[in-house]
Design an enzyme around this catalytic site. Structure first.
Site, PDB file in Angstrom:
ATOM      1  CD  GLU A  63      -1.671  -2.392   1.642  1.00 20.06           C
ATOM      2  OE1 GLU A  63      -0.475  -2.604   1.958  1.00 20.06           O
ATOM      3  OE2 GLU A  63      -2.559  -3.272   1.741  1.00 20.06           O
ATOM      4  CG  PHE A 125      -9.779  -9.787  11.480  1.00 18.48           C
ATOM      5  CD1 PHE A 125      -8.530 -10.157  11.991  1.00 18.48           C
ATOM      6  CD2 PHE A 125      -9.971  -9.813  10.107  1.00 18.48           C
ATOM      7  CE1 PHE A 125      -7.500 -10.552  11.130  1.00 18.48           C
ATOM      8  CE2 PHE A 125      -8.946 -10.217   9.253  1.00 18.48           C
ATOM      9  CZ  PHE A 125      -7.710 -10.585   9.776  1.00 18.48           C
ATOM     10  CD  GLN A 126      -7.291  -7.424   7.958  1.00 17.79           C
ATOM     11  OE1 GLN A 126      -8.148  -7.200   7.107  1.00 17.79           O
ATOM     12  NE2 GLN A 126      -6.105  -7.920   7.657  1.00 17.79           N
ATOM     13  CE  LYS A 175     -16.753  -6.971   3.790  1.00 19.73           C
ATOM     14  NZ  LYS A 175     -16.021  -8.172   4.219  1.00 19.73           N
ATOM     15  CG  MET A 488      22.429  12.322   3.046  1.00 20.76           C
ATOM     16  SD  MET A 488      23.629  13.495   2.388  1.00 20.76           S
ATOM     17  CE  MET A 488      22.763  14.097   0.945  1.00 20.76           C
TER      18      MET A 488
END
Ligand SMILES: Cc1ncc(C[n+]2csc(CCOP(=O)(O)OP(=O)(O)O)c2C)c(N)n1
Ligand SMILES: [Mg+2]
Lengths: 573, 178
Positions: A63, A125-126, A175, A488
């Site tokens: 993502e 969940f999630q 959802k 760097m």
């Protein structure tokens, strides 16, 4: 700003919330989105299945990649980038890209799935409180719990992302709202009383600014991304040409003015050019256009341009006087402000003042540039790679960079003849930005030669996006400047931590084998005599191409303004 | 620059999460919020947050700029104490016996002009409105007698400058093209 072809749907249609999401996107004129599926966003993916012909979904490999790709797309095209992710880990993976877009004012609309509304707050969940998590790094966010809210929420999201000072917004959709049905009707959002995207131009301020500019003997213009975001390149050029104003850029403003324009005096900031940094503390009028005086640009503020009168052309009132005390603030969109200001300034010449820049440029060339571009050392430099790209291309490339030494070198040496051609993570300095951002840029501008310049460290932060290139046959060119170091950081350790190289050595795998596995043409250059041919081959190659160049491990980027030092303390070595 | 006490008034749309957006601005700069009070303003649908902080004027200006930048903040302003009329309310729970015994405690309550809100056999609830210093003084004076519970509200403040919220809102609504 993008052409607004937002459609108002005429008759109401009954559909599900998830169908409303995709139809809102289509109505908004979106044809390409980036994302990754999962449980809580599955209904939207299901709805996408029916509209594949109109709305392409690019499956990235993470993502974070989706956000950077959307950023690259937005920065290359001027359109809003769109990402889609599931709840929980999918949503939290977006955060790095959202934060990057927030600080670099990139318009993004991120849509996340969320657990069903009756489960909110239950540690389902999630379930993650993505509204709470994203609040500090979004311009606006909103949680949808009813299908009927979807068209309005998305119309508002696009409006906020795109207008004024652009930025990322997030819409979280439960959802159950995706499954519910609604009477769909899409109306473009017209505005709201609590949000004034662009302040009204105050002509009195424009006059005051013109008076200062007309009296200036040693004016210096600093320009940033505000010029690009306002599509004010032409107005900017007319402005500086009329009064013969030397102009220096932040890396976010790079490519808004052609590299070889005689008034382009180079890069500001920590690894910028010698002349504009030195002369910031000598100019009499400092004119900042669409830039925000980042600390990497200003160095020590107590010794920054104290002798100068400061004019600030800026769209965001909160930026005025934030870091540098301003004498005249001209609030508004840079395109309008510049046009108004150009009318009021006198034609002028600043020959002697410009000569000062030329002298310091020469000093920098002798001390630094010459050896960067035509090194006498055996080991190759990042500078010579950039030089070859300039030499063998039409300089109309879109250069995308990652973060580190190669980023500074790419910004210092890449030459541009077209605007919106340098895409880098400026404010956030997000390693891993380049590969996905280059993919998004290429998808937004398939006609352009898109070249990603990455370090061996940053390459491995989002290396999985090679899979996206493979699947979608994205013809990007990838150059890895391999110094087998987090270069760097190593440079800082050398200069400021007594060469104590803690955890900056990289033992790298064979990138050739890895990239080959993704079906991308590769080449590794270890000797200078092979460089030119490889660069030419890469530029001429039709599909994606991976060029790895082994460069000196211990090369440093100069000039440099050490942290805490003043811009005029810039060191050449 | 010297730190002073400022009252920040933030006018927002009535939306979920706006308090969080407002408070993030302070958290991010590690500014301690001394008090906060929220209610609907004289305009329906616009909420007013009154926030008290002690900071330099320069820092307060920046904070107010960031507050006003939030998409759902209609307006944010700040004022030093002398430009506001402000009050806080404090409630004190003491043992009823302390007051009933006709001793000093009763005198203290009288001299502070505190009100008796409720008398129960066990305890009495007193109320005083005023500046923080005043409600604190009553607290200090009652302390020797034992305070069972104490609560003070956030500051509410009316600003002296005359520009009205409705004129600001009217102007902003004029900017929205329909
Ligand atoms: C996500 C992230 N982590 C850490 C850093 C700190 N950092 C800045 S530059 C750099 C080294 C980058 O190394 P490499 O990608 O090899 O580029 P080089 O400097 O060698 O060109 C690091 C670790 C960062 N900018 N971003
Ligand atoms: Mg490296």
């Amino acid at each position: 700003m993008e052409e607004l072809a937002i459609k108002t749907t005429t008759k109401q249609q009954v559909m599900t919330g998830s169908q409303a999401v995709v139809h809102s996107l289509i109505a908004e004129g979106i044809d390409l989105i980036f994302g990754y599926p999962g449980g809580a966003i599955m209904p939207v993916y299901d709805a996408l299945y029916d509209v594949e012909a109109k709305l392409t979904h690019i499956l990235t490999r993470h993502e974070q990649g989706a956000t950077h790709a959307a950023q690259g797309y937005a920065r290359a095209t001027g359109k809003v980038g769109v990402c889609l992710a599931t709840s929980g880990p999918g949503a939290t993976n977006l955060i790095t890209g959202i934060a990057d877009a927030q600080i670099d004012s990139t318009p993004l609309v991120c849509i996340t799935g969320q657990v069903a509304s009756h489960l909110l707050g239950t540690d389902a969940f999630q379930e993650t409180d993505i509204i709470g998590i994203s609040m500090p790094v979004t311009k606006w966010n909103f949680q949808v719990t009813k299908a009927e809210e979807i068209p309005y929420a998305l119309a508002k999201a696009f409006y906020i992302a795109r207008t004024g000072r652009p930025g990322p917004v997030l819409v979280d959709i439960t959802k159950d709202a995706q499954f519910e049905t609604l009477d769909f009707e899409y109306k473009p959002f017209k505005g709201m009383r609590s949000y004034v995207p662009t302040p009204q131009l105050d002509l009195e301020k424009v006059k005051e600014a013109a008076v200062l500019i007309n009296a200036a003997k040693k004016p210096l213009v600093l320009f940033g991304q505000g010029v690009l975001l306002a599509e004010a390149e032409k107005e900017f050029k007319a402005f500086i040409e009329k009064a013969d104003l030397p102009s220096a850029w932040t890396i976010m403003g790079l490519s808004a003015l052609d590299s070889d324009h005689n008034l382009n005096v180079g890069m500001l900031g920590m690894h910028g050019n010698y002349a504009p940094n030195k002369l910031t503390n000598e100019c009499d009028v400092l004119i900042a256009v669409g830039m925000r005086f980042d600390d990497r640009v200003t160095g020590d503020l107590s010794r920054y341009a104290k002798q100068a009168k400061v004019i600030h052309l800026e769209i965001d009132p909160a930026e005025v006087n934030k870091n540098v005390k301003t004498d005249v603030a001209v609030l508004g969109n840079a395109k309008e402000s510049l046009s108004a200001l150009t009318e009021l300034i006198n034609e002028n010449e600043h020959e002697n003042w410009l000569a000062k820049f030329r002298n310091l440029e020469k000093e920098e060339f002798d001390e630094v540039v010459k050896d960067d571009l035509n090194p006498t050392t055996e080991l190759m430099t990042m500078g010579e790679v950039m030089d070859k790209i300039n030499l063998h291309s039409d300089q109309k490339n879109i250069i995308v960079t990652d973060v580190g030494q190669h980023q500074m070198v790419a910004c210092r040496y890449a030459k541009f003849k077209q605007t919106r051609s340098l895409i880098t993570s400026g404010g956030s300095g997000t390693m891993g930005f380049c590969l996905p951002a280059a993919i998004g840029a290429k998808m937004g501008r398939p006609d352009a030669q898109v070249i990603g310049i990455i370090g061996d460290g940053g390459f491995q932060m989002t290396i999985q996006e090679l899979g996206t290139i493979f699947q979608f046959k994205t013809a990007v060119k990838i150059v890895v400047m391999n110094n087998e170091f987090l270069g760097m950081v190593r440079q800082w350790q050398e200069l400021f931590f007594e060469k104590r190289y803690a955890s900056t050595t990289m033992v790298n795998p064979d990138f050739q084998t890895i990239v080959n596995g993704y079906g991308i043409k590769t080449k590794k250059v270890e000797k200078r005599e092979d460089l030119e041919a490889a660069v030419k081959e890469m530029l001429a190659h039709e599909g994606s191409y991976f060029l790895e160049v082994m460069v000196g491990k211990e090369n440093n980027v100069f000039p440099m303004i050490a942290t805490g030092a003043s811009v005029s303390d810039i060191r050449l070595k | 620059m010297e730190k002073k006490r400022f009252t920040i008034s933030v006018f927002t749309e009535d939306v979920v999460g706006i308090l969080n957006r407002v408070s993030i601005i302070f958290t991010r700069r590690k500014i301690n919020v001394e008090s906060i009070a929220a209610s609907e303003s004289e305009i329906k649908g616009i909420y007013r947050y009154t926030i008290v902080i002690t900071e330099t004027e320069d820092q307060v200006k920046k904070v107010v700029g960031q507050l006003e930048k939030q998409v759902e903040v209609v307006k944010a302003v700040f004022h030093p104490d002398d430009e506001t009329v402000h009050q806080e309310i404090a409630l004190y729970k003491v043992k009823t016996g302390v007051l009933a015994s006709g001793g000093n405690a009763e005198k203290i309550v009288r001299s502070h002009n505190a009100r008796v809100l409720s008398v129960e056999t066990e305890f009495t609830v007193l109320e005083k409105t005023g500046h923080k210093e005043e409600t604190q003084q009553l607290f200090d004076d009652l302390k020797p007698f034992g305070i069972l519970e104490f609560v003070r509200s956030g500051r509410v403040a009316i600003t002296k400058p005359m520009k009205t919220l409705s004129s600001i809102v009217e102007q902003l609504e004029g900017l929205v093209k329909n």
